[in-house]
Design a protein around this motif. Structure first.
Motif, PDB file in Angstrom:
ATOM      1  N   ASN A 181     -24.936   8.903 -18.668  1.00  0.00           N
ATOM      2  CA  ASN A 181     -24.398   7.558 -18.777  1.00  0.00           C
ATOM      3  C   ASN A 181     -25.346   6.513 -18.208  1.00  0.00           C
ATOM      4  O   ASN A 181     -24.955   5.389 -17.941  1.00  0.00           O
ATOM      5  CB  ASN A 181     -23.024   7.463 -18.087  1.00  0.00           C
ATOM      6  CG  ASN A 181     -23.119   7.708 -16.596  1.00  0.00           C
ATOM      7  OD1 ASN A 181     -24.125   8.190 -16.078  1.00  0.00           O
ATOM      8  ND2 ASN A 181     -22.061   7.384 -15.886  1.00  0.00           N
ATOM      9  N   GLU A 182     -26.630   6.914 -18.041  1.00  0.00           N
ATOM     10  CA  GLU A 182     -27.588   6.001 -17.431  1.00  0.00           C
ATOM     11  C   GLU A 182     -28.984   6.177 -18.036  1.00  0.00           C
ATOM     12  O   GLU A 182     -29.389   7.286 -18.365  1.00  0.00           O
ATOM     13  CB  GLU A 182     -27.638   6.272 -15.923  1.00  0.00           C
ATOM     14  CG  GLU A 182     -28.493   5.315 -15.150  1.00  0.00           C
ATOM     15  CD  GLU A 182     -28.382   5.538 -13.651  1.00  0.00           C
ATOM     16  OE1 GLU A 182     -29.438   5.539 -12.988  1.00  0.00           O
ATOM     17  OE2 GLU A 182     -27.250   5.723 -13.150  1.00  0.00           O
ATOM     18  N   TRP A 183     -29.701   5.054 -18.157  1.00  0.00           N
ATOM     19  CA  TRP A 183     -31.097   5.061 -18.599  1.00  0.00           C
ATOM     20  C   TRP A 183     -31.859   4.167 -17.626  1.00  0.00           C
ATOM     21  O   TRP A 183     -31.408   3.060 -17.317  1.00  0.00           O
ATOM     22  CB  TRP A 183     -31.216   4.496 -20.014  1.00  0.00           C
ATOM     23  CG  TRP A 183     -32.613   4.541 -20.556  1.00  0.00           C
ATOM     24  CD1 TRP A 183     -33.134   5.475 -21.383  1.00  0.00           C
ATOM     25  CD2 TRP A 183     -33.675   3.616 -20.306  1.00  0.00           C
ATOM     26  NE1 TRP A 183     -34.443   5.207 -21.656  1.00  0.00           N
ATOM     27  CE2 TRP A 183     -34.812   4.065 -20.996  1.00  0.00           C
ATOM     28  CE3 TRP A 183     -33.786   2.456 -19.536  1.00  0.00           C
ATOM     29  CZ2 TRP A 183     -36.027   3.392 -20.961  1.00  0.00           C
ATOM     30  CZ3 TRP A 183     -35.009   1.793 -19.498  1.00  0.00           C
ATOM     31  CH2 TRP A 183     -36.110   2.268 -20.205  1.00  0.00           C
ATOM     32  N   THR A 184     -33.019   4.618 -17.154  1.00  0.00           N
ATOM     33  CA  THR A 184     -33.866   3.813 -16.269  1.00  0.00           C
ATOM     34  C   THR A 184     -35.309   3.928 -16.724  1.00  0.00           C
ATOM     35  O   THR A 184     -35.771   5.018 -17.063  1.00  0.00           O
ATOM     36  CB  THR A 184     -33.762   4.289 -14.804  1.00  0.00           C
ATOM     37  OG1 THR A 184     -32.403   4.176 -14.380  1.00  0.00           O
ATOM     38  CG2 THR A 184     -34.632   3.440 -13.885  1.00  0.00           C
ATOM     39  N   LYS A 202     -26.374   1.275 -17.362  1.00  0.00           N
ATOM     40  CA  LYS A 202     -25.332   2.216 -16.960  1.00  0.00           C
ATOM     41  C   LYS A 202     -24.088   1.972 -17.792  1.00  0.00           C
ATOM     42  O   LYS A 202     -23.602   0.856 -17.853  1.00  0.00           O
ATOM     43  CB  LYS A 202     -24.969   2.041 -15.490  1.00  0.00           C
ATOM     44  CG  LYS A 202     -26.044   2.419 -14.524  1.00  0.00           C
ATOM     45  CD  LYS A 202     -25.559   2.248 -13.104  1.00  0.00           C
ATOM     46  CE  LYS A 202     -26.686   2.524 -12.119  1.00  0.00           C
ATOM     47  NZ  LYS A 202     -26.256   2.264 -10.738  1.00  0.00           N
ATOM     48  N   ARG A 205     -20.288   2.349 -17.984  1.00  0.00           N
ATOM     49  CA  ARG A 205     -19.139   2.568 -17.109  1.00  0.00           C
ATOM     50  C   ARG A 205     -18.088   3.374 -17.862  1.00  0.00           C
ATOM     51  O   ARG A 205     -17.955   3.252 -19.074  1.00  0.00           O
ATOM     52  CB  ARG A 205     -18.514   1.242 -16.679  1.00  0.00           C
ATOM     53  CG  ARG A 205     -19.379   0.433 -15.739  1.00  0.00           C
ATOM     54  CD  ARG A 205     -18.614  -0.743 -15.200  1.00  0.00           C
ATOM     55  NE  ARG A 205     -17.901  -1.499 -16.203  1.00  0.00           N
ATOM     56  CZ  ARG A 205     -18.375  -2.573 -16.828  1.00  0.00           C
ATOM     57  NH1 ARG A 205     -19.565  -3.018 -16.557  1.00  0.00           N
ATOM     58  NH2 ARG A 205     -17.647  -3.211 -17.732  1.00  0.00           N
ATOM     59  N   THR A 234     -32.313  -0.679 -15.480  1.00  0.00           N
ATOM     60  CA  THR A 234     -31.365   0.425 -15.512  1.00  0.00           C
ATOM     61  C   THR A 234     -30.163  -0.007 -16.331  1.00  0.00           C
ATOM     62  O   THR A 234     -29.603  -1.081 -16.110  1.00  0.00           O
ATOM     63  CB  THR A 234     -30.904   0.816 -14.089  1.00  0.00           C
ATOM     64  OG1 THR A 234     -32.049   1.223 -13.341  1.00  0.00           O
ATOM     65  CG2 THR A 234     -29.906   1.955 -14.126  1.00  0.00           C
TER      66      THR A 234
END
Length: 97
Positions: free
Chosen positions: A26-29, A91, A93, A89
């Motif tokens: 659920n996250e990309w950075t 995210k 939710r 980043t």
């Protein structure tokens, strides 16, 4: 309804939403340059090759900042970091949050 129209009329918003839906976590950075490259694969109708798609990371970052309120309303938080190298980043939710 206004948020839906804003997202659907913007290639960056559409690409971010599509990428986040398909992302395993659920996250990309990463850096603005990396995000711009990664999002190009999610642009509808080969839009990354069209005039409206930003070619430079700084232009991309400015446009992302303009649409981050709409993305937040749809459950995607955008965080910009300047400590050391610039990074972004994204995210997603959970629906209950």
């Amino acid at each position: 309804e206004l948020i839906e129209v804003a997202i659907e009329s913007d290639l960056i918003s559409l690409s971010v939403m599509e990428m986040m839906k398909r992302l395993k976590g659920n996250e990309w950075t990463g850096t603005p340059t990396n995000l711009l490259k990664d999002l190009a694969g999610y642009v509808p109708n080969n839009g990354a090759n069209k005039k409206g798609w930003p070619q430079a990371p700084n232009i991309f970052t400015n446009r992302l900042r303009r649409v981050q309120t709409f993305l937040r309303a749809k459950g995607v938080d955008v965080e910009h970091s300047k400590s050391g190298n610039r990074s972004i980043t994204l995210k997603m939710r959970s629906q209950g949050a």
